[in-house]
Design an enzyme around this catalytic site. Structure first.
Site, PDB file in Angstrom:
ATOM      1  N   ASP A   1       0.838  -1.201   0.000  1.00  0.00           N
ATOM      2  CA  ASP A   1       0.000   0.000   0.000  1.00  0.00           C
ATOM      3  C   ASP A   1       0.875   1.254   0.000  1.00  0.00           C
ATOM      4  O   ASP A   1       1.969   1.261   0.567  1.00  0.00           O
ATOM      5  CB  ASP A   1      -0.906  -0.014   1.230  1.00  0.00           C
ATOM      6  CG  ASP A   1      -2.059   0.967   1.114  1.00  0.00           C
ATOM      7  OD1 ASP A   1      -2.358   1.415  -0.016  1.00  0.00           O
ATOM      8  OD2 ASP A   1      -2.658   1.300   2.151  1.00  0.00           O
TER       9      ASP A   1
ATOM     10  N   ASN B   1     -10.604  -2.986  -6.143  1.00  0.00           N
ATOM     11  CA  ASN B   1      -9.833  -1.976  -6.870  1.00  0.00           C
ATOM     12  C   ASN B   1     -10.446  -1.581  -8.214  1.00  0.00           C
ATOM     13  O   ASN B   1     -10.038  -0.584  -8.822  1.00  0.00           O
ATOM     14  CB  ASN B   1      -8.396  -2.446  -7.103  1.00  0.00           C
ATOM     15  CG  ASN B   1      -7.533  -2.397  -5.860  1.00  0.00           C
ATOM     16  OD1 ASN B   1      -6.541  -3.105  -5.757  1.00  0.00           O
ATOM     17  ND2 ASN B   1      -7.920  -1.577  -4.882  1.00  0.00           N
TER      18      ASN B   1
END
Length: 246
Positions: free
Chosen positions: A24, A72
């Site tokens: 991330d 996503n």
């Protein structure tokens, strides 16, 4: 995988056999430099190469990375398209090196939504590396822990309906055998970068007894030294799996 290999250090005693990473912070890393988010994703892809190479040095046999989640797809079309292009470029550029350096590559997740070209490249990379044993790299693309369990249960239900599976025999081991990760050991350590303290639907079943590391470092800044530090801290933990110390 053609860059010069860093200096080899001694493996860490009692290190985790399997490390999973939620990579991330690529977008924030890029934005902090006044660059578009995809610039950070490209930098993050380069970091993957370094961490894969560091695994044998520290003693890690299995590495699983979270590349693209089922959630996503909610991102902008340009970012999603850019990521899919990056995945294709990564496979094309790194295939020979991964084969040469003994890395076994697997992909987990639902491939149906991915474009045909990418699916074919993923299949080819898995086939070309299937006999490698130095490092087992698993890449999660269009992966979600809940989706994985739902797909596993659906497949089990079909086997019960067809008479292939006795429903009274179903237990935890049975379900594990239907998961994308059925040939892998459960992760010993899960690392999340960028300062976020959540697991984001990643390896929900498999990480029931994993140790966790939530660190502030953004993924493009996650060097092999940071990786070694996380693994070293794991080595000092006591894992009881619900029991007590004798």
């Amino acid at each position: 995988m053609s860059d010069r290999h860093p200096t080899v250090e001694a493996p860490i005693p009692n290190c985790p056999k399997h490390v999973a990473i939620i990579m991330d912070g690529n977008g924030r890393w890029a934005q902090a430099q006044g660059k578009p988010r995809l610039f950070g994703h490209h930098a993050g892809a380069k970091r993957v190469k370094e961490i894969v190479r560091a695994c044998p040095d520290v003693g890690v046999k299995y590495l699983t990375i979270f590349a693209f989640s089922t959630e996503n797809w909610k991102r902008t079309q340009s970012e999603v398209s850019g990521l899919m292009s990056l995945f294709r470029r990564y496979i094309s550029a790194e295939m020979k090196g991964l084969v040469k350096e003994g890395v076994r590559v697997r992909f987990i997740g639902d491939r149906v939504r991915l474009d045909g070209k990418l699916q074919a490249m993923m299949d080819d990379l898995e086939r070309r590396t299937e006999h490698n044993e130095k490092v087992h790299l698993t890449i999660a693309i269009n992966y979600g822990g809940r989706d994985e369990v739902a797909r596993a249960v659906k497949e089990m239900a079909c086997d019960v309906a067809s008479g292939k599976l006795d429903p009274t025999s179903v237990d935890e081991t049975t379900l594990t055998g239907y998961l994308d990760t059925r040939v892998l050991p459960d992760p010993d350590l899960v690392i999340r970068t960028s300062g976020e303290a959540r697991i984001s639907n990643f390896l929900l079943w498999q990480s029931a007894y994993s140790e966790y590391e939530f660190i502030d470092t953004l993924w493009p800044d996650f060097t092999s030294d940071v990786f070694r530090s996380c693994v070293s801290r794991f080595a000092g933990r006591e894992r009881r799996f619900g029991g007590v110390k004798a």
